[in-house]
Write a protein that holds these residues in place. Structure first.
Motif, short mmCIF file in Angstrom:
data_model
loop_
_atom_site.label_atom_id
_atom_site.label_comp_id
_atom_site.label_asym_id
_atom_site.label_seq_id
_atom_site.Cartn_x
_atom_site.Cartn_y
_atom_site.Cartn_z
N LYS A 168 0.87 -1.18 0.00
CA LYS A 168 0.00 0.00 0.00
C LYS A 168 0.90 1.22 0.00
O LYS A 168 1.86 1.28 0.77
N ALA A 169 0.59 2.18 -0.86
CA ALA A 169 1.43 3.37 -0.95
C ALA A 169 0.57 4.61 -1.18
O ALA A 169 -0.43 4.55 -1.89
N ASP A 170 0.97 5.70 -0.56
CA ASP A 170 0.39 7.02 -0.79
C ASP A 170 1.44 7.85 -1.50
O ASP A 170 2.53 8.09 -0.95
N LEU A 171 1.11 8.27 -2.72
CA LEU A 171 2.07 8.99 -3.55
C LEU A 171 1.50 10.33 -4.00
O LEU A 171 0.29 10.54 -4.00
N ILE A 172 2.39 11.20 -4.41
CA ILE A 172 2.03 12.41 -5.13
C ILE A 172 2.67 12.25 -6.51
O ILE A 172 3.89 12.16 -6.63
N LEU A 173 1.81 12.17 -7.54
CA LEU A 173 2.28 11.97 -8.91
C LEU A 173 2.02 13.21 -9.75
O LEU A 173 1.19 14.04 -9.40
N ARG A 174 2.73 13.31 -10.85
CA ARG A 174 2.58 14.43 -11.76
C ARG A 174 1.48 14.10 -12.78
O ARG A 174 1.50 13.04 -13.39
N SER A 175 0.52 15.02 -12.94
CA SER A 175 -0.55 14.84 -13.91
C SER A 175 0.03 14.79 -15.31
O SER A 175 0.90 15.59 -15.66
N ILE A 229 -4.65 11.67 -14.17
CA ILE A 229 -5.46 12.87 -14.32
C ILE A 229 -6.02 13.26 -12.96
O ILE A 229 -6.60 12.42 -12.26
N GLY A 230 -5.86 14.51 -12.60
CA GLY A 230 -6.39 15.01 -11.33
C GLY A 230 -7.90 15.14 -11.36
O GLY A 230 -8.51 15.28 -12.43
N LYS A 231 -8.54 15.10 -10.20
CA LYS A 231 -9.99 15.19 -10.12
C LYS A 231 -10.52 16.55 -10.57
O LYS A 231 -11.63 16.65 -11.06
N ASP A 232 -9.72 17.59 -10.40
CA ASP A 232 -10.17 18.93 -10.78
C ASP A 232 -9.90 19.27 -12.24
O ASP A 232 -10.27 20.33 -12.72
N GLU A 233 -9.29 18.35 -12.97
CA GLU A 233 -8.99 18.60 -14.38
C GLU A 233 -10.17 18.18 -15.25
O GLU A 233 -10.85 17.21 -14.96
N PRO A 234 -10.42 18.94 -16.33
CA PRO A 234 -11.56 18.59 -17.19
C PRO A 234 -11.35 17.25 -17.88
O PRO A 234 -10.22 16.85 -18.13
N GLU A 235 -12.46 16.59 -18.18
CA GLU A 235 -12.40 15.27 -18.82
C GLU A 235 -11.85 15.37 -20.24
O GLU A 235 -11.13 14.50 -20.69
N LYS A 245 0.46 19.11 -12.83
CA LYS A 245 0.19 19.48 -11.44
C LYS A 245 0.25 18.24 -10.56
O LYS A 245 0.02 17.13 -11.01
N PRO A 246 0.54 18.42 -9.26
CA PRO A 246 0.57 17.28 -8.33
C PRO A 246 -0.82 16.66 -8.14
O PRO A 246 -1.81 17.37 -8.01
N VAL A 247 -0.85 15.32 -8.15
CA VAL A 247 -2.09 14.57 -7.98
C VAL A 247 -1.86 13.50 -6.91
O VAL A 247 -0.95 12.68 -7.06
N PRO A 248 -2.66 13.48 -5.84
CA PRO A 248 -2.52 12.40 -4.86
C PRO A 248 -2.99 11.08 -5.48
O PRO A 248 -3.98 11.05 -6.21
N TYR A 249 -2.26 10.00 -5.17
CA TYR A 249 -2.60 8.70 -5.77
C TYR A 249 -2.29 7.60 -4.76
O TYR A 249 -1.23 7.60 -4.13
N LYS A 250 -3.22 6.65 -4.62
CA LYS A 250 -3.04 5.51 -3.71
C LYS A 250 -2.84 4.24 -4.53
O LYS A 250 -3.49 4.04 -5.54
N ILE A 251 -1.95 3.40 -4.03
CA ILE A 251 -1.68 2.11 -4.67
C ILE A 251 -1.96 1.01 -3.66
O ILE A 251 -1.61 1.13 -2.48
N LYS A 252 -2.59 -0.05 -4.13
CA LYS A 252 -2.76 -1.27 -3.33
C LYS A 252 -2.57 -2.44 -4.29
O LYS A 252 -3.39 -2.66 -5.17
N GLU A 253 -1.48 -3.16 -4.12
CA GLU A 253 -1.15 -4.28 -5.00
C GLU A 253 -0.92 -5.53 -4.17
O GLU A 253 -0.20 -5.50 -3.17
N LYS A 254 -1.50 -6.64 -4.63
CA LYS A 254 -1.25 -7.95 -4.02
C LYS A 254 -0.30 -8.71 -4.94
O LYS A 254 -0.55 -8.80 -6.14
N VAL A 255 0.78 -9.24 -4.36
CA VAL A 255 1.80 -9.92 -5.15
C VAL A 255 2.15 -11.24 -4.48
O VAL A 255 2.19 -11.34 -3.26
N SER A 256 2.42 -12.23 -5.30
CA SER A 256 2.87 -13.53 -4.81
C SER A 256 4.11 -13.93 -5.59
O SER A 256 4.17 -13.75 -6.81
N LEU A 257 5.11 -14.43 -4.88
CA LEU A 257 6.31 -14.92 -5.55
C LEU A 257 6.82 -16.16 -4.84
O LEU A 257 6.48 -16.42 -3.68
#
Length: 169
Positions: free
Chosen positions: A59-66, A124-130, A71-83
């Motif tokens: 699980k990760a909380d990141l700030i990514l570039r749109s 794409i940020g939430k405040d950016e037009p579609e 512009k900065p965009v908050p982004y959450k990651i949740k990945e399940k991995v098996s090895l």
């Protein structure tokens, strides 16, 4: 976060639930990542015959570039991995089994790889037009382009639509 062979042999299974600190140098090649706020990994490693199966959730909380506005965009990651790890020499002909040379396996590179590959190509940020529009232009999908092209009448043939062929004067 290191998985030790002796811990697996003694306990048959181990669990980790901890935050991971990512070195800024390791993500410097990815310009989309502005900031890593938090990376948390819950991991369970268990012995199955002579292999070690590792299941983890990142699980990760990141700030990514749109990708549109930069512009900065908050982004959450949740990945399940098996090895699957093998600490012993074996005759398995499976490329999915990681052959471990030492009596320990450092999960850092695996976690870093999962983090980087989980970042989407389009952010794409939430405040950016579609859609993006300008004076006399707009960005549309390829499907919309072909749909409009199919519906549009060629101006050279437009007058033929008004031609009345049944008129016998």
């Amino acid at each position: 976060m290191i998985i030790y062979r002796n811990d697996i042999k003694a306990k048959k299974a181990i669990r980790y639930d901890e935050d991971v600190i990512i070195n800024i140098k390791d993500i410097a090649s990815n310009p989309d990542i502005i900031e890593i706020k938090k990376v948390h990994v819950t991991l369970e490693a268990k012995e199955v015959v002579d292999l070690v199966v590792v299941d983890y959730v990142l699980k990760a909380d990141l700030i990514l570039r749109s990708t549109r506005s930069l512009k900065p965009v908050p982004y959450k990651i949740k990945e399940k991995v098996s090895l699957t790890l093998s600490f012993e020499e074996n005759d398995y002909d499976d490329e999915d089994i990681i052959q471990v040379e030492d009596d320990q396996y450092d999960m850092y590179e695996e976690i870093l790889s999962t983090l980087i590959t989980s970042i989407p190509l389009k952010i794409i940020g939430k405040d950016e037009p579609e859609t993006i529009k300008g004076d006399g232009w707009e960005v549309i999908s390829e499907d919309d382009y072909y749909k409009k092209k199919k519906e549009t009448i060629d101006p050279r043939f437009e007058k033929l639509l008004n031609l009345d062929l049944d008129d016998e004067d």
